[in-house]
Write a protein that holds these residues in place. Structure first.
Motif, PDB file in Angstrom:
ATOM      1  N   ARG A  24      -0.500 -47.796  54.434  1.00  0.00           N
ATOM      2  CA  ARG A  24       0.783 -48.202  53.851  1.00  0.00           C
ATOM      3  C   ARG A  24       1.886 -47.227  54.270  1.00  0.00           C
ATOM      4  NH1 ARG A  24       2.200 -48.766  47.437  1.00  0.00           N
ATOM      5  NH2 ARG A  24       3.981 -50.138  47.707  1.00  0.00           N
ATOM      6  N   TYR A 129      10.482 -41.651  48.686  1.00  0.00           N
ATOM      7  CA  TYR A 129      10.535 -42.794  47.777  1.00  0.00           C
ATOM      8  C   TYR A 129       9.291 -43.674  47.796  1.00  0.00           C
ATOM      9  CZ  TYR A 129      15.274 -41.251  47.274  1.00  0.00           C
ATOM     10  OH  TYR A 129      16.363 -40.475  47.002  1.00  0.00           O
ATOM     11  N   LEU A 157      20.686 -42.357  52.673  1.00  0.00           N
ATOM     12  CA  LEU A 157      20.963 -43.225  51.517  1.00  0.00           C
ATOM     13  C   LEU A 157      22.376 -43.782  51.581  1.00  0.00           C
ATOM     14  CD1 LEU A 157      19.191 -41.153  48.717  1.00  0.00           C
ATOM     15  CD2 LEU A 157      18.471 -43.364  49.633  1.00  0.00           C
ATOM     16  N   VAL A 170      16.397 -54.937  43.041  1.00  0.00           N
ATOM     17  CA  VAL A 170      15.018 -55.385  43.253  1.00  0.00           C
ATOM     18  C   VAL A 170      14.172 -54.997  42.059  1.00  0.00           C
ATOM     19  CG1 VAL A 170      12.998 -55.102  44.708  1.00  0.00           C
ATOM     20  CG2 VAL A 170      15.281 -55.114  45.719  1.00  0.00           C
TER      21      VAL A 170
ATOM     22  N   VAL B   3      25.141 -41.975  42.751  1.00  0.00           N
ATOM     23  CA  VAL B   3      25.040 -43.267  43.458  1.00  0.00           C
ATOM     24  C   VAL B   3      23.908 -43.252  44.475  1.00  0.00           C
ATOM     25  CG1 VAL B   3      27.391 -44.067  43.138  1.00  0.00           C
ATOM     26  CG2 VAL B   3      26.866 -42.533  45.054  1.00  0.00           C
ATOM     27  N   HIS B   4      23.697 -42.089  45.093  1.00  0.00           N
ATOM     28  CA  HIS B   4      22.647 -42.040  46.107  1.00  0.00           C
ATOM     29  C   HIS B   4      21.264 -42.082  45.470  1.00  0.00           C
ATOM     30  CE1 HIS B   4      25.393 -41.919  49.274  1.00  0.00           C
ATOM     31  NE2 HIS B   4      25.824 -40.690  49.080  1.00  0.00           N
ATOM     32  N   GLU B   5      21.160 -41.458  44.290  1.00  0.00           N
ATOM     33  CA  GLU B   5      19.866 -41.541  43.599  1.00  0.00           C
ATOM     34  C   GLU B   5      19.592 -42.970  43.147  1.00  0.00           C
ATOM     35  OE1 GLU B   5      17.210 -39.633  43.431  1.00  0.00           O
ATOM     36  OE2 GLU B   5      18.411 -38.503  44.863  1.00  0.00           O
ATOM     37  N   THR B   7      20.612 -45.574  44.773  1.00  0.00           N
ATOM     38  CA  THR B   7      20.173 -46.244  46.002  1.00  0.00           C
ATOM     39  C   THR B   7      18.712 -45.913  46.277  1.00  0.00           C
ATOM     40  OG1 THR B   7      22.407 -45.986  46.864  1.00  0.00           O
ATOM     41  CG2 THR B   7      20.688 -46.555  48.450  1.00  0.00           C
ATOM     42  N   GLY B   8      18.367 -44.643  46.072  1.00  0.00           N
ATOM     43  CA  GLY B   8      16.981 -44.229  46.269  1.00  0.00           C
ATOM     44  C   GLY B   8      16.037 -44.976  45.341  1.00  0.00           C
ATOM     45  N   ARG B  10      16.462 -47.920  44.121  1.00  0.00           N
ATOM     46  CA  ARG B  10      16.316 -49.318  44.564  1.00  0.00           C
ATOM     47  C   ARG B  10      15.425 -49.392  45.794  1.00  0.00           C
ATOM     48  NH1 ARG B  10      22.224 -51.963  44.174  1.00  0.00           N
ATOM     49  NH2 ARG B  10      21.015 -53.881  44.273  1.00  0.00           N
ATOM     50  N   LEU B  11      15.545 -48.385  46.639  1.00  0.00           N
ATOM     51  CA  LEU B  11      14.663 -48.348  47.808  1.00  0.00           C
ATOM     52  C   LEU B  11      13.212 -48.190  47.347  1.00  0.00           C
ATOM     53  CD1 LEU B  11      14.249 -48.225  50.887  1.00  0.00           C
ATOM     54  CD2 LEU B  11      14.577 -45.743  50.741  1.00  0.00           C
ATOM     55  N   ARG B  12      12.992 -47.335  46.358  1.00  0.00           N
ATOM     56  CA  ARG B  12      11.632 -47.128  45.845  1.00  0.00           C
ATOM     57  C   ARG B  12      11.060 -48.443  45.313  1.00  0.00           C
ATOM     58  NH1 ARG B  12      12.449 -43.039  42.501  1.00  0.00           N
ATOM     59  NH2 ARG B  12      11.456 -41.447  43.777  1.00  0.00           N
ATOM     60  N   LEU B  14      11.941 -51.407  46.128  1.00  0.00           N
ATOM     61  CA  LEU B  14      11.726 -52.339  47.243  1.00  0.00           C
ATOM     62  C   LEU B  14      10.429 -52.003  47.981  1.00  0.00           C
ATOM     63  CD1 LEU B  14      12.885 -54.640  48.941  1.00  0.00           C
ATOM     64  CD2 LEU B  14      14.110 -52.937  50.282  1.00  0.00           C
ATOM     65  N   LEU B  15      10.192 -50.713  48.208  1.00  0.00           N
ATOM     66  CA  LEU B  15       8.959 -50.297  48.891  1.00  0.00           C
ATOM     67  C   LEU B  15       7.735 -50.642  48.042  1.00  0.00           C
ATOM     68  CD1 LEU B  15      10.166 -46.858  50.321  1.00  0.00           C
ATOM     69  CD2 LEU B  15       9.583 -48.896  51.648  1.00  0.00           C
ATOM     70  N   ASP B  16       7.882 -50.518  46.732  1.00  0.00           N
ATOM     71  CA  ASP B  16       6.776 -50.911  45.846  1.00  0.00           C
ATOM     72  C   ASP B  16       6.490 -52.402  45.974  1.00  0.00           C
ATOM     73  OD1 ASP B  16       6.312 -48.427  44.906  1.00  0.00           O
ATOM     74  OD2 ASP B  16       7.435 -48.670  43.034  1.00  0.00           O
ATOM     75  N   ASP B  17       7.578 -53.184  45.980  1.00  0.00           N
ATOM     76  CA  ASP B  17       7.417 -54.639  46.083  1.00  0.00           C
ATOM     77  C   ASP B  17       6.800 -55.049  47.417  1.00  0.00           C
ATOM     78  OD1 ASP B  17       8.491 -54.887  43.639  1.00  0.00           O
ATOM     79  OD2 ASP B  17      10.432 -55.697  44.269  1.00  0.00           O
TER      80      ASP B  17
END
Lengths: 171, 276
Positions: A24, A129, A157, A170, B3-5, B7-8, B10-12, B14-17
């Motif tokens: 992964r 992340y 970011l 998400v 704001v960057h955290e 974004t982080g 949301r990225l986390r 998304l990666l989980d999904d």
């Protein structure tokens, strides 16, 4: 103890337990299934060869992640000349695709976002992340300082933010 | 929240999904086996080097022994074929299981997809053959000796396509599917560094643009002879085609190699090697 094919028993145990997780991680770095399998396999071969060193490390996972990131960054340097621009991926993954409703969609979207980043920035964000690693571990894996990791992450970011904010959150 | 955290975060999510890709068990088996082989080879080198050093010291010949990391590796018998060595792995055509032959054969397009042409015979399946029939040569005088780091394919299947002629069938194409232990197989094909080398063809631009998993070769003295090559994981598929015009050859080669690639990708081919 010697396991399958001459690999030390401890190595085999580790490989079988960590394989799915490492794949992964490799997939998030390479954004490509076949490349991820190659990266994983090359890393695992090195892991078996240097198992004694891995075993002696305080945190074998950290050691293996570093091996994989090193290999990834080194391969990316070699392949830089033939790297395809990611604009198409971004458009496909972010601009036009519907909101993610499943794993495939989420993967496409994640691929599109990560493809906008250079290899090192991608490695930093994936370690942070996906793997939830602290900055000192990320710094160790990518071969830089913790301060530089924060700078790289901040810039990456900032680049992703407008792409992500065009979508509903998400999850 | 910064704001960057955010974004982080949301990225986390998304990666989980995105979930985890499916892991084939044989990938781990192969990595363990390859790593084990390398370990044994390294251990053997160390043992031989140690024995030689000890013998030299006993004989008082230390000064004459090459130093570590220098030319001594060339002198050691383990791990690398000598300059005069020939490839050691035997061809295992007669050892290939019938089921494996059948699996390889099923990957070729059906005769109905050959646009009026037909196969010359049943598929040929074996090992240590060119990754691309119709474009590569394995003649030792061309290739040279097997060098360190060169990988051999673990199985090749080929089909020749012929067109009915007034007197005899004409050879109009060759399809090849080769299986490799890892990505080095594809790299060797692209960089022309394997045990078989390109011959009579030069590199061109793949129709629609070059991509890392595609390779296009054109006859050096015949532009109507083309070879389309694609990588599908650790498999390499190719279509060498000769038609009346370069345009017709190009269209047919791309069509055939796409069928092969689709079949291989859909087949879920295992990665374990055939040969020992």
């Amino acid at each position: 103890m010697i396991g399958r094919g001459g690999a030390p028993g401890g190595a085999e145990e580790y490989v079988r337990a960590a394989g799915p997780r490492l794949l992964r991680f490799a997939r998030s770095l390479t954004l490509h299934d076949a490349d991820a399998e190659d990266l994983l396999q090359e890393t695992l071969v090195r892991l078996v060869v240097h198992w004694r060193r891995v075993e002696r490390a305080d945190d074998p996972d950290r050691y293996v992640r570093r091996m994989m990131v090193n290999r990834f960054l080194s391969d990316r340097r070699l392949a830089a000349a033939r790297t395809v621009t990611s604009d198409e991926l971004v458009e496909a993954g972010v601009g036009a695709a519907p909101a993610p409703e499943g794993v495939v969609e989420a993967r496409l979207l994640a691929d599109g976002l990560l493809a906008t980043l250079d290899a090192r920035s991608r490695a930093v964000l994936v370690l942070r992340y996906l793997e939830d690693q602290p900055d000192d571990v990320v710094a160790d894996a990518v071969g830089t300082s913790s301060g530089n990791v924060r700078v790289i992450a901040h810039r990456a970011l900032a680049r992703l933010r407008p792409l992500l904010t065009t979508r509903e959150p998400v999850g | 929240m910064d704001v960057h955290e955010e974004t982080g975060g949301r990225l986390r999510a998304l990666l989980d999904d995105a979930g985890a890709p499916a892991l084939r068990g044989d990938l781990l088996d192969e990595a363990l086996a390859r790593g084990g082989r390398l370990r044994r080879r390294r251990a053997a080198r160390r043992t031989v080097a140690g024995s030689l050093c000890a013998a030299a010291v006993v004989a008082g010949a230390w000064a004459g022994l090459p130093g570590p990391g220098g030319r001594d590796r060339e002198a050691l018998p383990a791990g690398r074929p000598s300059a005069s060595a020939t490839p050691t792995r035997p061809t295992v055509l007669d050892q290939l299981p019938a089921a494996l032959v059948a699996r390889f054969s099923a990957l070729f397009p059906p005769t109905a997809a050959l646009d009026g042409d037909h196969y010359a015979s049943a598929p040929w399946v074996g090992t240590d053959q060119p990754a691309v029939l119709g474009g590569m040569s394995c003649d030792p005088s061309v290739v040279g000796r097997l060098g360190a780091g060169v990988v051999r394919n673990a199985g090749v299947a080929t089909q020749s396509i012929v067109r009915a002629g007034r007197l005899a069938p004409t050879d109009v194409g060759q399809l090849t599917i080769s299986r490799w232990p890892d990505a080095r197989g594809w790299t060797q094909v692209v960089t022309n560094t394997g045990t078989c080398r390109w011959q009579g063809v030069v590199r061109g631009t793949y129709p629609g643009g070059d991509r890392p998993d595609r390779l296009w070769m054109v006859g050096s003295d015949d532009p109507a002879r083309v070879v389309a090559v694609r990588r599908v994981g650790r498999m390499v598929v190719s279509a060498a085609v000769r038609r009346e015009t370069p345009e017709a050859s190009t269209a047919e080669a791309v069509r055939l190699v796409d069928i092969l690639a689709t079949n291989v990708a859909a087949h879920g081919w295992p990665t374990a090697a055939v040969a020992p």
